[in-house]
Scaffold this motif. Sequence first.
Motif, PDB file in Angstrom:
ATOM      1  N   ILE A 144       0.854  -1.188   0.000  1.00  0.00           N
ATOM      2  CA  ILE A 144       0.000   0.000   0.000  1.00  0.00           C
ATOM      3  C   ILE A 144       0.893   1.243   0.000  1.00  0.00           C
ATOM      4  CG2 ILE A 144      -1.750   1.300   1.282  1.00  0.00           C
ATOM      5  CD1 ILE A 144      -2.659  -1.341   2.519  1.00  0.00           C
ATOM      6  N   PRO A 145       0.642   2.194  -0.867  1.00  0.00           N
ATOM      7  CA  PRO A 145       1.505   3.390  -0.916  1.00  0.00           C
ATOM      8  C   PRO A 145       1.577   4.102   0.438  1.00  0.00           C
ATOM      9  CG  PRO A 145       0.062   3.308  -2.830  1.00  0.00           C
ATOM     10  CD  PRO A 145      -0.401   2.222  -1.904  1.00  0.00           C
ATOM     11  N   ILE A 146       2.763   4.480   0.808  1.00  0.00           N
ATOM     12  CA  ILE A 146       3.077   5.233   2.028  1.00  0.00           C
ATOM     13  C   ILE A 146       2.753   4.423   3.290  1.00  0.00           C
ATOM     14  CG2 ILE A 146       2.701   7.335   3.374  1.00  0.00           C
ATOM     15  CD1 ILE A 146       2.017   8.778   0.799  1.00  0.00           C
ATOM     16  N   LEU A 147       1.483   4.072   3.481  1.00  0.00           N
ATOM     17  CA  LEU A 147       1.075   3.365   4.696  1.00  0.00           C
ATOM     18  C   LEU A 147       1.701   1.979   4.781  1.00  0.00           C
ATOM     19  CD1 LEU A 147      -0.765   3.799   7.160  1.00  0.00           C
ATOM     20  CD2 LEU A 147      -2.564   2.601   5.911  1.00  0.00           C
ATOM     21  N   GLY A 148       1.828   1.290   3.642  1.00  0.00           N
ATOM     22  CA  GLY A 148       2.376  -0.057   3.632  1.00  0.00           C
ATOM     23  C   GLY A 148       3.795  -0.140   4.177  1.00  0.00           C
ATOM     24  N   PRO A 149       4.756   0.595   3.585  1.00  0.00           N
ATOM     25  CA  PRO A 149       6.130   0.540   4.088  1.00  0.00           C
ATOM     26  C   PRO A 149       6.269   1.064   5.519  1.00  0.00           C
ATOM     27  CG  PRO A 149       6.057   1.497   1.888  1.00  0.00           C
ATOM     28  CD  PRO A 149       4.646   1.405   2.356  1.00  0.00           C
ATOM     29  N   ALA A 150       5.417   2.006   5.911  1.00  0.00           N
ATOM     30  CA  ALA A 150       5.541   2.611   7.239  1.00  0.00           C
ATOM     31  C   ALA A 150       4.971   1.726   8.336  1.00  0.00           C
ATOM     32  CB  ALA A 150       4.834   3.967   7.259  1.00  0.00           C
ATOM     33  N   VAL A 151       3.846   1.063   8.077  1.00  0.00           N
ATOM     34  CA  VAL A 151       3.144   0.309   9.115  1.00  0.00           C
ATOM     35  C   VAL A 151       3.291  -1.194   8.953  1.00  0.00           C
ATOM     36  CG1 VAL A 151       0.897  -0.088  10.201  1.00  0.00           C
ATOM     37  CG2 VAL A 151       1.465   2.184   9.332  1.00  0.00           C
ATOM     38  N   PHE A 152       3.287  -1.681   7.723  1.00  0.00           N
ATOM     39  CA  PHE A 152       3.238  -3.118   7.490  1.00  0.00           C
ATOM     40  C   PHE A 152       4.573  -3.709   7.036  1.00  0.00           C
ATOM     41  CE2 PHE A 152      -1.135  -1.532   6.705  1.00  0.00           C
ATOM     42  CZ  PHE A 152      -1.745  -2.169   7.775  1.00  0.00           C
ATOM     43  N   SER A 153       5.647  -2.991   7.312  1.00  0.00           N
ATOM     44  CA  SER A 153       6.995  -3.530   7.098  1.00  0.00           C
ATOM     45  C   SER A 153       7.816  -3.258   8.352  1.00  0.00           C
ATOM     46  CB  SER A 153       7.656  -2.886   5.875  1.00  0.00           C
ATOM     47  OG  SER A 153       6.957  -3.200   4.688  1.00  0.00           O
ATOM     48  N   GLN A 154       7.281  -3.732   9.472  1.00  0.00           N
ATOM     49  CA  GLN A 154       7.854  -3.436  10.774  1.00  0.00           C
ATOM     50  C   GLN A 154       8.314  -4.713  11.478  1.00  0.00           C
ATOM     51  OE1 GLN A 154       8.550  -0.643  12.241  1.00  0.00           O
ATOM     52  NE2 GLN A 154       7.319   0.967  11.285  1.00  0.00           N
ATOM     53  N   PHE A 155       8.818  -4.540  12.695  1.00  0.00           N
ATOM     54  CA  PHE A 155       9.227  -5.675  13.518  1.00  0.00           C
ATOM     55  C   PHE A 155       7.996  -6.447  13.997  1.00  0.00           C
ATOM     56  CE2 PHE A 155      12.458  -2.306  14.523  1.00  0.00           C
ATOM     57  CZ  PHE A 155      13.487  -2.860  13.775  1.00  0.00           C
ATOM     58  N   SER A 156       8.217  -7.705  14.337  1.00  0.00           N
ATOM     59  CA  SER A 156       7.114  -8.540  14.837  1.00  0.00           C
ATOM     60  C   SER A 156       6.498  -7.952  16.096  1.00  0.00           C
ATOM     61  CB  SER A 156       7.621  -9.956  15.118  1.00  0.00           C
ATOM     62  OG  SER A 156       8.148 -10.553  13.956  1.00  0.00           O
ATOM     63  N   LEU A 157       7.330  -7.376  16.971  1.00  0.00           N
ATOM     64  CA  LEU A 157       6.816  -6.800  18.212  1.00  0.00           C
ATOM     65  C   LEU A 157       5.950  -5.569  17.952  1.00  0.00           C
ATOM     66  CD1 LEU A 157       9.879  -7.141  20.632  1.00  0.00           C
ATOM     67  CD2 LEU A 157       7.767  -8.472  20.612  1.00  0.00           C
ATOM     68  N   VAL A 158       6.186  -4.890  16.845  1.00  0.00           N
ATOM     69  CA  VAL A 158       5.327  -3.766  16.479  1.00  0.00           C
ATOM     70  C   VAL A 158       3.924  -4.272  16.166  1.00  0.00           C
ATOM     71  CG1 VAL A 158       4.914  -1.935  14.788  1.00  0.00           C
ATOM     72  CG2 VAL A 158       7.225  -2.333  15.648  1.00  0.00           C
ATOM     73  N   TYR A 159       3.848  -5.349  15.408  1.00  0.00           N
ATOM     74  CA  TYR A 159       2.540  -5.926  15.097  1.00  0.00           C
ATOM     75  C   TYR A 159       1.849  -6.410  16.370  1.00  0.00           C
ATOM     76  CZ  TYR A 159       4.560  -6.003  10.398  1.00  0.00           C
ATOM     77  OH  TYR A 159       5.150  -5.647   9.214  1.00  0.00           O
ATOM     78  N   LEU A 160       2.645  -6.959  17.295  1.00  0.00           N
ATOM     79  CA  LEU A 160       2.074  -7.415  18.564  1.00  0.00           C
ATOM     80  C   LEU A 160       1.484  -6.238  19.339  1.00  0.00           C
ATOM     81  CD1 LEU A 160       1.678  -9.829  20.454  1.00  0.00           C
ATOM     82  CD2 LEU A 160       3.912  -9.338  21.451  1.00  0.00           C
ATOM     83  N   ALA A 161       2.169  -5.100  19.309  1.00  0.00           N
ATOM     84  CA  ALA A 161       1.659  -3.909  19.989  1.00  0.00           C
ATOM     85  C   ALA A 161       0.378  -3.406  19.324  1.00  0.00           C
ATOM     86  CB  ALA A 161       2.720  -2.812  19.986  1.00  0.00           C
ATOM     87  N   ILE A 162       0.344  -3.453  17.985  1.00  0.00           N
ATOM     88  CA  ILE A 162      -0.849  -3.002  17.263  1.00  0.00           C
ATOM     89  C   ILE A 162      -2.051  -3.876  17.618  1.00  0.00           C
ATOM     90  CG2 ILE A 162      -1.882  -2.767  14.974  1.00  0.00           C
ATOM     91  CD1 ILE A 162       0.907  -1.967  13.940  1.00  0.00           C
ATOM     92  N   VAL A 163      -1.825  -5.179  17.697  1.00  0.00           N
ATOM     93  CA  VAL A 163      -2.904  -6.107  18.057  1.00  0.00           C
ATOM     94  C   VAL A 163      -3.315  -5.914  19.514  1.00  0.00           C
ATOM     95  CG1 VAL A 163      -3.471  -8.556  18.374  1.00  0.00           C
ATOM     96  CG2 VAL A 163      -2.262  -7.815  16.313  1.00  0.00           C
ATOM     97  N   ALA A 164      -2.353  -5.582  20.368  1.00  0.00           N
ATOM     98  CA  ALA A 164      -2.628  -5.448  21.800  1.00  0.00           C
ATOM     99  C   ALA A 164      -3.603  -4.314  22.104  1.00  0.00           C
ATOM    100  CB  ALA A 164      -1.317  -5.217  22.563  1.00  0.00           C
ATOM    101  N   ILE A 165      -3.643  -3.298  21.261  1.00  0.00           N
ATOM    102  CA  ILE A 165      -4.510  -2.141  21.530  1.00  0.00           C
ATOM    103  C   ILE A 165      -6.002  -2.517  21.435  1.00  0.00           C
ATOM    104  CG2 ILE A 165      -5.151   0.176  20.782  1.00  0.00           C
ATOM    105  CD1 ILE A 165      -2.186   0.405  19.749  1.00  0.00           C
ATOM    106  N   PRO A 166      -6.498  -3.038  20.290  1.00  0.00           N
ATOM    107  CA  PRO A 166      -7.915  -3.439  20.259  1.00  0.00           C
ATOM    108  C   PRO A 166      -8.210  -4.603  21.195  1.00  0.00           C
ATOM    109  CG  PRO A 166      -6.796  -4.135  18.250  1.00  0.00           C
ATOM    110  CD  PRO A 166      -5.843  -3.252  18.974  1.00  0.00           C
ATOM    111  N   LEU A 167      -7.213  -5.487  21.392  1.00  0.00           N
ATOM    112  CA  LEU A 167      -7.420  -6.613  22.303  1.00  0.00           C
ATOM    113  C   LEU A 167      -7.614  -6.116  23.731  1.00  0.00           C
ATOM    114  CD1 LEU A 167      -7.523  -9.676  22.637  1.00  0.00           C
ATOM    115  CD2 LEU A 167      -5.036  -9.662  22.947  1.00  0.00           C
TER     116      LEU A 167
END
Length: 314
Positions: free
Chosen positions: A140-163
Amino acid sequence: MSAVLDQIFQVGFLAAIIRIATPLAFATLGEMFSERAGVLNLGIEGIMLLSAMTGFTAAYFTGSLWLGVLAAAATGALMGALHGLFTVVLGLSQHVCGIGITLFCSGLAYFFYRLIFGQQSVPPSIDGFKPVAIPLLSHIPILGPAVFSQFSLVYLAIVAIPLSAFVLYRTPWGLSVRMVGENPRAADSAGVSVIGTRMTAVILGGALMGLAGAFLTMAQFNAFTFGVVSGRGWVAIALVVFGRWDPWRSAGAALLFAFVDALQLRMQASGLGHIPYEAFLMLPFVLTIVAMALMSRNAVAPSALLKPFRREER
């Protein structure tokens, strides 16, 4: 100033905001759970530091980053249990015990690090987490490289918020946490274990603080130094108030602080005039204080925060 603006509108700047916000999000969520149950945890700074050290040490000797993350979370949970023992079970001052936990954990981290690694001229390091691109989303332009090309722990933090929001507002345990944080007497009359619920919330909060420490030494810096936390624990306490004890707002507050922190780094790199770099370093903390002063007027803390529960007292 144009050089700063040029850097702000880059993918790297957005990615930096996400990375800086990750440990703050973990720590803020951990403190939020503890405070929603009525327990202020001022030991967060020390818990993050000790967890960062134990996680780094475990990863260094085992070669497994996820074992390091597990060790950091377990350390945070253990220190959370210790804080809960003093404040929840024994009913001691939450302020004093929190400061004591910070001093105890900090001293323990320094002692064991020197005991294990000695005093080396070059600090030991590890091969930390690498960015993981999520298929399709990372394109995804701009958002893809910034948000979805991160460390695994970043994704864990993102999931932790709605959870965290789901657990707090949509589960029986979350209701119990909110009850013991607002009216522990009513919760006790309804059959809720005030001591058990508060202890669980403080332990969960400690584990999340441990994950914050793990991110710093296994993703952001790939090494442990005595200044690795650098006041992030104290900032997390302020962000909980700024976010009004809500997972989504607290995460938004973490993003706001991360934005200012990333901005001051870009301002340093741009070499604005002859402004000392210390002025840029203090910018995020000054704005945090200002935001706290403005927001705390209308912020309504959990009613039973800082109040120990003793069943025999009426």
